[in-house]
Design a protein around this motif. Sequence first.
Motif, PDB file in Angstrom:
ATOM      1  N   PRO A 165       0.958  -0.989  -0.127  1.00  0.00           N
ATOM      2  CA  PRO A 165       0.243   0.010   0.047  1.00  0.00           C
ATOM      3  C   PRO A 165       1.051   0.761  -0.009  1.00  0.00           C
ATOM      4  O   PRO A 165       1.759   1.482   0.940  1.00  0.00           O
ATOM      5  CB  PRO A 165      -1.149   0.033   1.002  1.00  0.00           C
ATOM      6  CG  PRO A 165      -1.044  -2.153   1.740  1.00  0.00           C
ATOM      7  CD  PRO A 165       0.171  -2.400   1.289  1.00  0.00           C
ATOM      8  N   VAL A 166       0.353   2.002  -0.959  1.00  0.00           N
ATOM      9  CA  VAL A 166       1.237   3.349  -0.714  1.00  0.00           C
ATOM     10  C   VAL A 166       0.179   5.012  -0.821  1.00  0.00           C
ATOM     11  O   VAL A 166      -1.020   4.398  -1.732  1.00  0.00           O
ATOM     12  CB  VAL A 166       2.059   3.408  -2.043  1.00  0.00           C
ATOM     13  CG1 VAL A 166       3.288   2.664  -1.721  1.00  0.00           C
ATOM     14  CG2 VAL A 166       1.067   3.707  -3.190  1.00  0.00           C
ATOM     15  N   THR A 167       0.500   6.079  -0.498  1.00  0.00           N
ATOM     16  CA  THR A 167      -0.448   6.962  -0.150  1.00  0.00           C
ATOM     17  C   THR A 167      -0.524   7.656  -1.243  1.00  0.00           C
ATOM     18  O   THR A 167       0.472   7.367  -2.625  1.00  0.00           O
ATOM     19  CB  THR A 167       0.251   7.978   0.644  1.00  0.00           C
ATOM     20  OG1 THR A 167       1.087   8.277   0.153  1.00  0.00           O
ATOM     21  CG2 THR A 167       0.607   7.121   2.128  1.00  0.00           C
ATOM     22  N   LEU A 168      -1.570   8.728  -1.364  1.00  0.00           N
ATOM     23  CA  LEU A 168      -1.421   8.993  -3.235  1.00  0.00           C
ATOM     24  C   LEU A 168      -0.522   9.972  -3.136  1.00  0.00           C
ATOM     25  O   LEU A 168      -0.017   9.964  -4.381  1.00  0.00           O
ATOM     26  CB  LEU A 168      -3.273   9.644  -3.507  1.00  0.00           C
ATOM     27  CG  LEU A 168      -3.136  10.742  -4.519  1.00  0.00           C
ATOM     28  CD1 LEU A 168      -3.703  10.056  -5.552  1.00  0.00           C
ATOM     29  CD2 LEU A 168      -3.956  11.871  -3.977  1.00  0.00           C
ATOM     30  N   LYS A 169       0.287  10.417  -2.559  1.00  0.00           N
ATOM     31  CA  LYS A 169       1.185  11.773  -2.831  1.00  0.00           C
ATOM     32  C   LYS A 169       2.687  10.950  -3.226  1.00  0.00           C
ATOM     33  O   LYS A 169       3.056  11.210  -3.840  1.00  0.00           O
ATOM     34  CB  LYS A 169       1.568  11.894  -1.134  1.00  0.00           C
ATOM     35  CG  LYS A 169       2.435  13.341  -0.970  1.00  0.00           C
ATOM     36  CD  LYS A 169       2.857  14.347   0.027  1.00  0.00           C
ATOM     37  CE  LYS A 169       3.715  14.925   0.234  1.00  0.00           C
ATOM     38  NZ  LYS A 169       4.236  15.421   1.361  1.00  0.00           N
ATOM     39  N   GLU A 170       2.656   9.301  -2.378  1.00  0.00           N
ATOM     40  CA  GLU A 170       4.182   8.857  -3.146  1.00  0.00           C
ATOM     41  C   GLU A 170       3.695   8.658  -4.796  1.00  0.00           C
ATOM     42  O   GLU A 170       4.437   8.326  -4.779  1.00  0.00           O
ATOM     43  CB  GLU A 170       4.002   7.415  -1.895  1.00  0.00           C
ATOM     44  CG  GLU A 170       4.161   8.309  -0.012  1.00  0.00           C
ATOM     45  CD  GLU A 170       4.315   6.690   0.510  1.00  0.00           C
ATOM     46  OE1 GLU A 170       4.716   6.668   1.750  1.00  0.00           O
ATOM     47  OE2 GLU A 170       3.007   5.445   0.453  1.00  0.00           O
ATOM     48  N   ALA A 171       2.601   7.907  -4.296  1.00  0.00           N
ATOM     49  CA  ALA A 171       2.468   6.991  -6.226  1.00  0.00           C
ATOM     50  C   ALA A 171       2.455   8.525  -6.900  1.00  0.00           C
ATOM     51  O   ALA A 171       3.265   8.446  -8.283  1.00  0.00           O
ATOM     52  CB  ALA A 171       0.859   6.827  -5.994  1.00  0.00           C
ATOM     53  N   VAL A 172       2.272   9.962  -6.649  1.00  0.00           N
ATOM     54  CA  VAL A 172       2.438  10.711  -7.455  1.00  0.00           C
ATOM     55  C   VAL A 172       3.866  11.516  -7.567  1.00  0.00           C
ATOM     56  O   VAL A 172       4.231  11.825  -8.592  1.00  0.00           O
ATOM     57  CB  VAL A 172       1.285  11.897  -7.332  1.00  0.00           C
ATOM     58  CG1 VAL A 172       1.244  13.210  -8.258  1.00  0.00           C
ATOM     59  CG2 VAL A 172      -0.149  11.728  -7.398  1.00  0.00           C
ATOM     60  N   LEU A 173       3.964  11.541  -6.295  1.00  0.00           N
ATOM     61  CA  LEU A 173       5.424  12.054  -6.234  1.00  0.00           C
ATOM     62  C   LEU A 173       6.627  11.531  -6.470  1.00  0.00           C
ATOM     63  O   LEU A 173       7.474  12.018  -6.440  1.00  0.00           O
ATOM     64  CB  LEU A 173       5.664  13.559  -5.191  1.00  0.00           C
ATOM     65  CG  LEU A 173       4.138  14.289  -4.842  1.00  0.00           C
ATOM     66  CD1 LEU A 173       4.855  15.422  -4.073  1.00  0.00           C
ATOM     67  CD2 LEU A 173       4.509  14.885  -6.265  1.00  0.00           C
ATOM     68  N   GLY A 174       6.146  10.702  -5.816  1.00  0.00           N
ATOM     69  CA  GLY A 174       7.295   9.304  -5.660  1.00  0.00           C
ATOM     70  C   GLY A 174       7.745   9.956  -4.243  1.00  0.00           C
ATOM     71  O   GLY A 174       7.764  10.412  -3.838  1.00  0.00           O
ATOM     72  N   LEU A 195      12.995   1.106  -1.062  1.00  0.00           N
ATOM     73  CA  LEU A 195      12.732   0.322  -2.523  1.00  0.00           C
ATOM     74  C   LEU A 195      12.006   2.360  -2.958  1.00  0.00           C
ATOM     75  O   LEU A 195      11.387   3.187  -2.425  1.00  0.00           O
ATOM     76  CB  LEU A 195      11.013  -0.318  -2.558  1.00  0.00           C
ATOM     77  CG  LEU A 195      10.526  -0.107  -4.004  1.00  0.00           C
ATOM     78  CD1 LEU A 195      11.443  -0.788  -4.690  1.00  0.00           C
ATOM     79  CD2 LEU A 195       9.547  -1.151  -4.051  1.00  0.00           C
ATOM     80  N   ALA A 196      12.845   2.440  -4.118  1.00  0.00           N
ATOM     81  CA  ALA A 196      12.386   4.135  -4.578  1.00  0.00           C
ATOM     82  C   ALA A 196      11.477   3.676  -5.756  1.00  0.00           C
ATOM     83  O   ALA A 196      11.253   2.864  -6.262  1.00  0.00           O
ATOM     84  CB  ALA A 196      13.887   4.618  -5.308  1.00  0.00           C
ATOM     85  N   ILE A 197       9.562   4.366  -4.660  1.00  0.00           N
ATOM     86  CA  ILE A 197       9.289   4.506  -5.623  1.00  0.00           C
ATOM     87  C   ILE A 197       9.009   5.636  -6.707  1.00  0.00           C
ATOM     88  O   ILE A 197       9.132   6.810  -5.909  1.00  0.00           O
ATOM     89  CB  ILE A 197       7.343   4.548  -4.784  1.00  0.00           C
ATOM     90  CG1 ILE A 197       7.910   3.848  -3.809  1.00  0.00           C
ATOM     91  CG2 ILE A 197       5.976   4.304  -6.109  1.00  0.00           C
ATOM     92  CD1 ILE A 197       6.432   3.488  -2.743  1.00  0.00           C
ATOM     93  N   SER A 220       3.132   6.655 -10.276  1.00  0.00           N
ATOM     94  CA  SER A 220       2.918   5.213 -10.202  1.00  0.00           C
ATOM     95  C   SER A 220       1.136   5.343  -9.446  1.00  0.00           C
ATOM     96  O   SER A 220       0.823   6.232  -9.466  1.00  0.00           O
ATOM     97  CB  SER A 220       3.677   4.457  -9.116  1.00  0.00           C
ATOM     98  OG  SER A 220       4.897   4.562  -9.235  1.00  0.00           O
ATOM     99  N   SER A 221       1.211   4.194 -10.784  1.00  0.00           N
ATOM    100  CA  SER A 221      -0.291   3.647 -10.349  1.00  0.00           C
ATOM    101  C   SER A 221      -0.827   2.527  -9.644  1.00  0.00           C
ATOM    102  O   SER A 221       0.402   1.913  -8.932  1.00  0.00           O
ATOM    103  CB  SER A 221      -0.744   3.693 -11.805  1.00  0.00           C
ATOM    104  OG  SER A 221      -1.301   4.901 -12.169  1.00  0.00           O
TER     105      SER A 221
END
Length: 316
Positions: A226-235, A249-251, A255-256
């Motif tokens: 699970p990742v937050t919306l902010k982590e997915a959008v900004l990395g 781990l670098a996201i 990312s979707s």
Amino acid sequence: MDPYALLGVARDADEKTIRSAYRALAKKHHPDLNPGKPEAEAKFKEIAAAYALLSDAEKRARFDRGEIDATGAETAPRGSAGGGGYYRQYAGDGGHARYSAGAEDFGGFDHDDLESLLRRAFSQGGGPGNARAGGFPLKGQDAHYSLAVDFLTAARGATRRLTLPDGQVLDVTIPAGLKDGQTLRLAGKGGPGVNGGPHGDAFVEVAVSPHPLYRRDGDDIIIELPVTLKEAVLGAKVKVPTIHGSVMLAIPPRSSSGTRLRLKGRGIRAGHQVVELKVVLPPGEEPELATFLEGWKPRHDAHPRAGLADLDREGA
């Protein structure tokens, strides 16, 4: 108790049905999954003993004929006191001997089976320990057991102690990458040999319990992160558990959900760990985010449901 009733199977159940019933019950009552519950451990031992009897074709047949009881102990032999009971205790050489209940010769055993050979070997006076009786060495009977282990033990490898129905123990080496249903062979850990022959072998079928976080695909380990919306959008850089310990781990930005990232060498043996991202929205209200999205005009048009209409028409 009747081993068929313990496993919840019919008396004519095939080997696959018996094995499936055992695995389900073993996982349910395994002591590692029921800490502090002695009743679960006792139930697990009963289930293991029942499976040990029914998974051995010869023992099962002898139980069905009433020659042994549910513990594997000999029942009163048919006929005279010195008759078939003596030879029955030597039946089986790794499961290859055949017993013929309808034969009239040699106390009810077929001339062509291993039992008739044993009869000839001991015919001049005694038993398996009398070397002058013309006997020859025979390998002891193979033993069949089952062992439940957790997912991480099977993935990483370890040594586990198997308690036998008679209270003895066997130390079983679990190799890294062991699969559910795989059978291990322990050379020389079966029944004693006859007339100086070697011990039989022990075969241990392993049932691997599932893990709440990891699942296996060959030698790769799959995990949903699970990742937050902010982590997915900004990395972002986040800590991720693996079967060998946590790593960073670098996201990547943008990312979707469903994006797959690979952690090289973090699987089983030379396998990898695959991380599937799952974008999770905040649990509470976020008015600022809602206000932003209401006025937001994406620079790039996205059509995430493109093609669904065509597929729907094809299925109609």
